[in-house]
Design an enzyme around this catalytic site. Sequence first.
Site, PDB file in Angstrom:
ATOM      1  NE  ARG A  69      -5.766   1.307  11.452  1.00  0.00           N
ATOM      2  CZ  ARG A  69      -4.551   1.028  10.975  1.00  0.00           C
ATOM      3  NH1 ARG A  69      -3.635   1.993  10.856  1.00  0.00           N
ATOM      4  NH2 ARG A  69      -4.224  -0.212  10.641  1.00  0.00           N
ATOM      5  CE  LYS A 113      -0.359   0.592   5.014  1.00  0.00           C
ATOM      6  NZ  LYS A 113      -1.256   0.885   6.142  1.00  0.00           N
ATOM      7  CE1 TYR A 150      13.136  32.974   1.324  1.00  0.00           C
ATOM      8  CE2 TYR A 150      13.308  30.581   1.255  1.00  0.00           C
ATOM      9  CZ  TYR A 150      13.029  31.782   0.625  1.00  0.00           C
ATOM     10  OH  TYR A 150      12.656  31.784  -0.689  1.00  0.00           O
ATOM     11  CG  MET A 165       9.397  24.515  -2.694  1.00  0.00           C
ATOM     12  SD  MET A 165       8.289  25.523  -3.714  1.00  0.00           S
ATOM     13  CE  MET A 165       7.340  26.386  -2.465  1.00  0.00           C
TER      14      MET A 165
END
Length: 372
Positions: free
Chosen positions: A132, A34, A261, A309
């Site tokens: 769950r 998965k 930054y 980023m």
Amino acid sequence: MLTTNKVIIDLGAVRHNFRQIKTLAGAGVVAVVKSDAYGHGMIPVAQTLEPEGPTYFGVFELEEAMELKASGCGVPILIMMGILAEQVSAVVDNGFTVALFQKAIARRISDAAQQRQTVVPVHIKVDTGMTRLGVTWADLPDFLQYVLPLKGIHLKGMFSHFAVSDEPDLAFTNKQRERFLWAVNESDKLNISFDDLHVSNSGAILTKKGLDFGLVRPGIALYGSSPAKMPSKNISLKRAMSFKSRIVQLRSVPADTPVSYGCTYNTKSSSTIATIPVGYDDGYNRLLSNNGEVLVRGTRVPVVGRVCMNLTMLDVSSVEGVSVGDEAVLLGAQGKEEITAEEIAEKIGTINYEIYCSIGKSNLRSYLYPAE
């Protein structure tokens, strides 16, 4: 591959881990692929493992099952989330095995199967303490009595999920196992004999809990890691994922030079700062700002300043002969050093699962295929 960054997946390591798990467990394997095989690539992993004889591939949702089947997969596919009402027809038409824990879905599966004159295999999902998904263990007899008369449904299996099998205190795991045994006994009273019973996840496999049900269901262990900080003392696992970039700029700067930054880091002395084209868009967590380490020429160097980023800066002042173009390893081994997913996870307060998923899904992957 022209990209500067690359995630490398060693499929030979995945195959090795599968074999180790199967030998340790002495049982069939539901190989969990998965979430794109935890960032390792669902299709290449499944294609590598199919010749090894898994009993099932475990996916989370219908979309993954459809993708896996379209790849030519010949192994039965178990949809562990279960399904929604509008997905019943697709499950019936494609022959998937589905987790079942809702009466309304059972009725819909039965109706659709009878219309097509077929039978749908299901695994009853029992909640033994995870809170769950699943039928609450105490409610199982009522649920089975509802499902049992429904035509078109084959009660093929039953499973549950351990909540704390990766922790030293196994009291709750033992309680869950007892509840699952109770569920099996209650099923027997209704003359239901499941072909497939499975409760052991990676943590339980490594502590040899719940191995007596015929199937085990490894996830992260397939990819070379133990859950949490759990040692894999009963097994030899190989980590399958590495993440590498290259230095694109070097500069020498004087003391008290701010970096990135917010000017959260100022050089303490004359320094050599390297820039690599990796950032939080590439799955490299921003919490590694002034916190992470990267390998350059076999040396650990610190991340300095905030992770951007698409860019991250490193202080490579300690690396002799460092050059533009040098490899920078963010996850994996270089020389005698290694940076693991567990190490990164501990630095930012998360788990190794998240590290693999974040990095693996955010970058182009290349594969090392096992020798025959």
